[in-house]
Design a protein around this motif. Structure first.
Motif, PDB file in Angstrom:
ATOM      1  N   GLN A 152       0.842  -1.190   0.000  1.00 41.14           N
ATOM      2  CA  GLN A 152       0.000   0.000   0.000  1.00 41.14           C
ATOM      3  C   GLN A 152       0.884   1.251   0.000  1.00 41.14           C
ATOM      4  OE1 GLN A 152      -3.349   0.160  -0.069  1.00 41.14           O
ATOM      5  NE2 GLN A 152      -3.531  -2.053  -0.141  1.00 41.14           N
ATOM      6  N   PRO A 153       0.465   2.307  -0.709  1.00 41.81           N
ATOM      7  CA  PRO A 153       1.245   3.546  -0.670  1.00 41.81           C
ATOM      8  C   PRO A 153       1.222   4.138   0.740  1.00 41.81           C
ATOM      9  CG  PRO A 153      -0.806   3.869  -1.865  1.00 41.81           C
ATOM     10  CD  PRO A 153      -0.708   2.412  -1.537  1.00 41.81           C
ATOM     11  N   LEU A 154       2.305   4.807   1.097  1.00 37.01           N
ATOM     12  CA  LEU A 154       2.391   5.427   2.410  1.00 37.01           C
ATOM     13  C   LEU A 154       1.413   6.584   2.527  1.00 37.01           C
ATOM     14  CD1 LEU A 154       6.243   5.631   2.965  1.00 37.01           C
ATOM     15  CD2 LEU A 154       4.637   4.059   4.018  1.00 37.01           C
ATOM     16  N   LYS A 155       0.810   6.695   3.708  1.00 39.30           N
ATOM     17  CA  LYS A 155      -0.072   7.820   4.001  1.00 39.30           C
ATOM     18  C   LYS A 155       0.134   8.192   5.464  1.00 39.30           C
ATOM     19  CE  LYS A 155      -4.547   8.116   2.781  1.00 39.30           C
ATOM     20  NZ  LYS A 155      -6.022   7.896   2.875  1.00 39.30           N
ATOM     21  N   LEU A 156       0.283   9.457   5.707  1.00 37.36           N
ATOM     22  CA  LEU A 156       0.453   9.965   7.057  1.00 37.36           C
ATOM     23  C   LEU A 156      -0.903  10.430   7.575  1.00 37.36           C
ATOM     24  CD1 LEU A 156       2.282  10.918   9.395  1.00 37.36           C
ATOM     25  CD2 LEU A 156       2.559  13.075   8.132  1.00 37.36           C
ATOM     26  N   SER A 157      -1.342   9.888   8.699  1.00 37.94           N
ATOM     27  CA  SER A 157      -2.592  10.315   9.327  1.00 37.94           C
ATOM     28  C   SER A 157      -2.264  11.329  10.413  1.00 37.94           C
ATOM     29  CB  SER A 157      -3.323   9.127   9.954  1.00 37.94           C
ATOM     30  OG  SER A 157      -3.695   8.211   8.962  1.00 37.94           O
ATOM     31  N   CYS A 158      -2.811  12.526  10.284  1.00 37.39           N
ATOM     32  CA  CYS A 158      -2.561  13.610  11.233  1.00 37.39           C
ATOM     33  C   CYS A 158      -3.836  13.890  12.006  1.00 37.39           C
ATOM     34  CB  CYS A 158      -2.128  14.871  10.503  1.00 37.39           C
ATOM     35  SG  CYS A 158      -0.677  14.649   9.462  1.00 37.39           S
TER      36      CYS A 158
END
Length: 71
Positions: free
Chosen positions: A3-9
């Motif tokens: 899965q592509p990286l995603k940053l959850s803020c």
């Protein structure tokens, strides 16, 4: 398959109406090398913060969660 990286803020909000619009604008225009998702969590603000969050979510496409006080 990776899965592509995603940053959850996750951004907690409580009675921040005076500076909230400026903070949201600054966060949304800040650069980041990976995809981000923004989640604003309102802790039962009484100063209109929740209304600001909801109004700007249409423009910036972030999530708004409402919670009871001090959860």
């Amino acid at each position: 398959m990776t899965q592509p990286l995603k940053l959850s803020c996750v951004v907690p909000v409580y009675n921040e109406a005076r500076q909230l619009t400026d903070v949201i604008h600054a966060l949304m225009k800040s650069p980041c090398p990976i995809a981000r998702e923004w989640i604003f969590v309102d802790d039962s603000s009484t100063d209109g913060s929740l209304e600001i969050l909801k109004a700007l979510s249409n423009r910036y496409s972030y999530s708004v969660l409402e919670q009871k006080p001090n959860q």
